[in-house]
Design a protein around this motif. Structure first.
Motif, PDB file in Angstrom:
ATOM      1  N   LEU A  76       5.387   1.413  15.077  1.00 38.12           N
ATOM      2  CA  LEU A  76       6.646   1.642  15.789  1.00 38.12           C
ATOM      3  C   LEU A  76       6.397   2.481  17.038  1.00 38.12           C
ATOM      4  N   LYS A  77       5.577   3.546  16.873  1.00 40.83           N
ATOM      5  CA  LYS A  77       5.307   4.443  17.988  1.00 40.83           C
ATOM      6  C   LYS A  77       4.650   3.664  19.127  1.00 40.83           C
ATOM      7  N   ALA A  78       3.680   2.820  18.758  1.00 35.58           N
ATOM      8  CA  ALA A  78       2.978   2.041  19.771  1.00 35.58           C
ATOM      9  C   ALA A  78       3.964   1.172  20.534  1.00 35.58           C
ATOM     10  N   ASN A  79       4.863   0.573  19.797  1.00 36.30           N
ATOM     11  CA  ASN A  79       5.768  -0.335  20.486  1.00 36.30           C
ATOM     12  C   ASN A  79       6.818   0.387  21.300  1.00 36.30           C
ATOM     13  N   ILE A  80       7.225   1.568  20.826  1.00 34.20           N
ATOM     14  CA  ILE A  80       8.204   2.349  21.585  1.00 34.20           C
ATOM     15  C   ILE A  80       7.632   2.717  22.951  1.00 34.20           C
ATOM     16  N   THR A  81       6.332   3.068  22.962  1.00 34.13           N
ATOM     17  CA  THR A  81       5.716   3.425  24.242  1.00 34.13           C
ATOM     18  C   THR A  81       5.774   2.262  25.217  1.00 34.13           C
ATOM     19  N   THR A  82       5.778   1.050  24.676  1.00 31.24           N
ATOM     20  CA  THR A  82       5.826  -0.107  25.570  1.00 31.24           C
ATOM     21  C   THR A  82       7.253  -0.426  25.997  1.00 31.24           C
ATOM     22  N   ILE A  83       8.169  -0.317  25.036  1.00 26.81           N
ATOM     23  CA  ILE A  83       9.523  -0.748  25.365  1.00 26.81           C
ATOM     24  C   ILE A  83      10.250   0.319  26.173  1.00 26.81           C
ATOM     25  N   GLY A  84       9.854   1.571  26.007  1.00 28.77           N
ATOM     26  CA  GLY A  84      10.509   2.676  26.716  1.00 28.77           C
ATOM     27  C   GLY A  84      10.665   2.429  28.208  1.00 28.77           C
ATOM     28  N   PRO A  85       9.531   2.227  28.915  1.00 30.90           N
ATOM     29  CA  PRO A  85       9.633   2.039  30.364  1.00 30.90           C
ATOM     30  C   PRO A  85      10.504   0.848  30.764  1.00 30.90           C
ATOM     31  N   LEU A  86      10.628  -0.143  29.867  1.00 32.93           N
ATOM     32  CA  LEU A  86      11.410  -1.331  30.216  1.00 32.93           C
ATOM     33  C   LEU A  86      12.906  -1.061  30.151  1.00 32.93           C
ATOM     34  N   VAL A  87      13.313  -0.150  29.270  1.00 27.30           N
ATOM     35  CA  VAL A  87      14.746  -0.028  28.999  1.00 27.30           C
ATOM     36  C   VAL A  87      15.356   1.324  29.332  1.00 27.30           C
ATOM     37  N   LEU A  88      14.535   2.378  29.362  1.00 28.88           N
ATOM     38  CA  LEU A  88      15.121   3.715  29.502  1.00 28.88           C
ATOM     39  C   LEU A  88      15.617   3.977  30.916  1.00 28.88           C
ATOM     40  N   PRO A  89      16.685   4.793  31.044  1.00 25.20           N
ATOM     41  CA  PRO A  89      17.129   5.186  32.377  1.00 25.20           C
ATOM     42  C   PRO A  89      16.102   6.115  33.027  1.00 25.20           C
ATOM     43  N   SER A 126       0.840  -1.198   0.000  1.00 23.53           N
ATOM     44  CA  SER A 126       0.000   0.000   0.000  1.00 23.53           C
ATOM     45  C   SER A 126       0.875   1.248   0.000  1.00 23.53           C
ATOM     46  N   LYS A 127       0.303   2.351  -0.482  1.00 23.30           N
ATOM     47  CA  LYS A 127       1.046   3.608  -0.505  1.00 23.30           C
ATOM     48  C   LYS A 127       1.260   4.163   0.908  1.00 23.30           C
ATOM     49  N   ASP A 128       0.343   3.822   1.830  1.00 17.76           N
ATOM     50  CA  ASP A 128       0.442   4.367   3.209  1.00 17.76           C
ATOM     51  C   ASP A 128       1.352   3.541   4.087  1.00 17.76           C
ATOM     52  N   ILE A 129       2.084   2.643   3.467  1.00 16.30           N
ATOM     53  CA  ILE A 129       2.851   1.697   4.290  1.00 16.30           C
ATOM     54  C   ILE A 129       3.746   2.386   5.313  1.00 16.30           C
ATOM     55  N   MET A 130       4.379   3.500   4.926  1.00 15.02           N
ATOM     56  CA  MET A 130       5.301   4.145   5.858  1.00 15.02           C
ATOM     57  C   MET A 130       4.566   4.732   7.053  1.00 15.02           C
ATOM     58  N   ALA A 131       3.383   5.339   6.783  1.00 17.07           N
ATOM     59  CA  ALA A 131       2.608   5.926   7.877  1.00 17.07           C
ATOM     60  C   ALA A 131       2.169   4.817   8.840  1.00 17.07           C
ATOM     61  N   VAL A 147      12.845   5.290  10.602  1.00 14.90           N
ATOM     62  CA  VAL A 147      13.211   4.946  11.983  1.00 14.90           C
ATOM     63  C   VAL A 147      14.347   5.855  12.447  1.00 14.90           C
ATOM     64  N   GLN A 148      15.291   6.130  11.554  1.00 11.56           N
ATOM     65  CA  GLN A 148      16.402   7.000  11.931  1.00 11.56           C
ATOM     66  C   GLN A 148      15.880   8.362  12.382  1.00 11.56           C
ATOM     67  N   SER A 149      14.956   8.947  11.625  1.00 15.32           N
ATOM     68  CA  SER A 149      14.519  10.286  11.998  1.00 15.32           C
ATOM     69  C   SER A 149      13.598  10.247  13.205  1.00 15.32           C
ATOM     70  N   SER A 150      12.760   9.190  13.339  1.00 17.80           N
ATOM     71  CA  SER A 150      11.849   9.229  14.483  1.00 17.80           C
ATOM     72  C   SER A 150      12.563   8.915  15.791  1.00 17.80           C
ATOM     73  N   LEU A 151      13.661   8.196  15.743  1.00 19.43           N
ATOM     74  CA  LEU A 151      14.394   7.918  16.986  1.00 19.43           C
ATOM     75  C   LEU A 151      15.619   8.818  17.129  1.00 19.43           C
ATOM     76  N   ASN A 152      15.806   9.700  16.141  1.00 23.40           N
ATOM     77  CA  ASN A 152      16.910  10.643  16.235  1.00 23.40           C
ATOM     78  C   ASN A 152      18.272   9.939  16.263  1.00 23.40           C
ATOM     79  N   LEU A 153      18.467   8.979  15.378  1.00 25.04           N
ATOM     80  CA  LEU A 153      19.699   8.195  15.410  1.00 25.04           C
ATOM     81  C   LEU A 153      20.750   8.800  14.470  1.00 25.04           C
TER      82      LEU A 153
END
Ligand SMILES: *[C@@H]1O[C@H](CO)[C@@H](O)[C@H](O)[C@H]1NC(C)=O
Ligand SMILES: CC(=O)N[C@H]1CO[C@H](CO)[C@@H](O)[C@@H]1O
Length: 485
Positions: free
Chosen positions: A330-343, A319-324, A391-397
């Motif tokens: 990704l955002k949904a999963n980051i919200t979950t993994i954040g509390p597990l790993v972040l200082p 689909s054309k919207d694949i990136m969105a 992913v690079q731009s959304s995580l600022n890598l």
């Protein structure tokens, strides 16, 4: 926010079952400890000293903590380790230089210029080098679709990778208790898992599973599944996970451009991974596996779909919207993994910005936690250049953080579920992963699913995986910035 800490009826029941199953040990271990302490020579002196302490107090003081610790140890899920992994290196005659691919497209679709132009445009901006490979049957015009050809390819990719892994780990095939193979499009009967059992004469009581139709994120789904199985198996069991994609049957020969994308970007590859609950020979420890599925939403469900076009030609429609859609997952999963790993400091900053945002009714921007503080290495699914850029731009890598992904894309192309292992192998070949280094693998796939795995390095290696052996010195290469695909 829903928390997973609220016990529901099912969890309580399984807790009760666990205690009941281990009743003997929960009772006897503390009891024995208490008795030993009580009859220890000199115990009576301790008992006499403060008169307030009576035997019943001593009993409680030792029984309760020991029982608590025993229950904790029983309930705690076992740690799972990565013993080692190996990636497939295609023969040099499997190579498909970009110019050859474009030439093929031009000859195959000689009556429709649009297709070869589209192919040329996509490849130009793909970030692929001239060494990516396709299976021999793809080199024909039209590609051969026969089951026997695809089976042969499967054997070449899978067996060679497993051979490499077995020689790296020095583990006998008889020590393998579970086998999980993932391959999305090609799912023959008997399965690829049976093929492996036959070839290596694996044990008759092996748990063998094949995952199909799960897309590019299936590699980490298989790791997650292996982890759950290992945690219920006797200590020290081994699970072999094989991730590959055999796309021959999925080749699209029609004229719809969107359905040509996967043809153009797909390349052959595979990885074999050995997991265990024993730390003895382990190289990495699995810290977390987190998954998000957005399949409940219609547009996400239809974003990568294997279907027929109007003329009945089968292919994967992107689909054309694949990136969105990928961004959302990704955002949904980051919200979950954040509390597990972040200082703690990052969590606090995020929390404060969340409160500020609530109080100022959305007029401030939300703080994006700095994931570079939580991880040292990033392996981002190299499905295409756009995925890595997003992913690079959304995580600022930094460019160095995404280098393994870009170089894997350049050397091997989109190898579906195995890309993450090529990336890990790249970082290791460059000698960048040190003891204690934390690696974040981010997989994306049809569904739409986003799956993360976090590994901690226990034992870095010196030897380079076969896949990168003959070319690592040429990397990194500069990849010209074109318009994104
Ligand atoms: C990568 O390849 C897989 C498997 O062939 C395919 O399903 C997926 O859509 C491809 N990714 C892109 C971005 O083309
Ligand atoms: C918002 C969302 O879907 N987050 C999910 C990310 O992954 C975790 C772990 O599987 C889920 O529990 C969350 O619901």
């Amino acid at each position: 926010m829903t928390t997973s800490w609220e016990p529901n009826a099912r969890q309580l029941r399984s807790f009760y079952q666990l205690i009941a199953n281990h009743f003997l040990i929960v009772i006897t271990l503390p009891l024995v400890t208490t008795i030993i302490i009580a009859i220890w020579p000199g115990a009576d002196k301790i008992l006499v000293l403060p008169l307030a302490i009576r035997p019943v107090h001593l009993f409680l003081a030792t029984f309760v903590p020991t029982a608590t610790i025993t229950v904790y140890l029983i309930l705690r899920p076992r740690d799972v380790y990565l013993v080692n992994y190996a990636c497939f290196r295609p023969d040099s005659n499997w190579r498909m230089p970009l110019a050859s691919y474009i030439e093929h497209a031009r000859l195959m679709h000689f009556n429709d210029k649009h297709i070869s132009q589209f192919v040329a445009r996509v490849l130009e901006r793909s970030g692929f080098g001239n060494e990516t490979s396709v299976p021999p049957s793809f080199h024909y015009m039209l590609p051969l679709f026969g089951l026997d050809k695809t089976r042969l390819e499967a054997e070449q990719v899978i067996f060679r990778t497993i051979d490499d892994l077995l020689s790296k780990t020095c583990i006998s095939p008889h020590a393998i208790d579970m086998l999980i193979v993932n391959c999305s499009i090609f799912n023959p009967t008997p399965s690829l898992a049976d093929m492996i059992v036959r070839r290596y004469r694996l044990r008759g009581d092996i748990h063998s599973i094949q995952l199909s139709g799960m897309g590019c994120s299936a590699g980490l789904i298989a790791v997650g599944l292996a982890t759950s199985l290992l945690q219920t198996a006797p200590f020290g069991a081994h699970a072999l996970v094989v991730s590959t994609e055999l796309f021959t049957g999925g080749y699209y020969k029609g004229s719809k451009l969107a359905m040509h994308m996967t043809n153009i970007l797909f390349r052959t590859g595979g990885a074999a991974v050995l997991l265990s609950t024993s730390k003895a020979k382990a190289r990495f420890q699995l810290m977390h596996v987190v998954r998000t599925s957005t399949s409940a939403q219609d547009n996400a469900y239809k974003s990568v779909i294997y279907e027929e076009d109007e003329e009945g030609n089968r292919g994967v429609n992107l689909s054309k919207d694949i990136m969105a859609i990928a961004g959302k997952a990704l955002k949904a999963n980051i919200t979950t993994i954040g509390p597990l790993v972040l200082p703690a400091s990052e969590k606090l900053s995020y929390f404060l910005s969340l409160i500020a945002r609530k109080m100022l009714s959305g007029r401030t921007t939300l703080y994006i936690p700095d994931f570079r503080l939580a991880f040292d290495h990033f392996c981002i699914h190299a499905g295409g250049r756009a995925v890595i850029d997003a992913v690079q731009s959304s995580l600022n890598l930094s460019d160095e953080h995404v280098e393994p992904s870009r170089m894997t894309l350049h050397r091997f192309g989109n190898t579906s579920s195995s890309t993450l292992w090529y990336e890990l192998a790249y970082s290791e070949a460059k000698g960048r992963i040190k003891k204690g280094g934390r690696v974040w693998m981010i997989g994306f796939g049809s569904g739409y699913k986003c799956i993360s795995a976090v590994w901690k390095c226990i034992k870095p290696v010196q030897d380079v995986d076969r896949a990168w052996e003959n070319c690592i010195n040429r990397y990194p290469v500069h990849i010209p910035k074109g318009k994104k695909v």
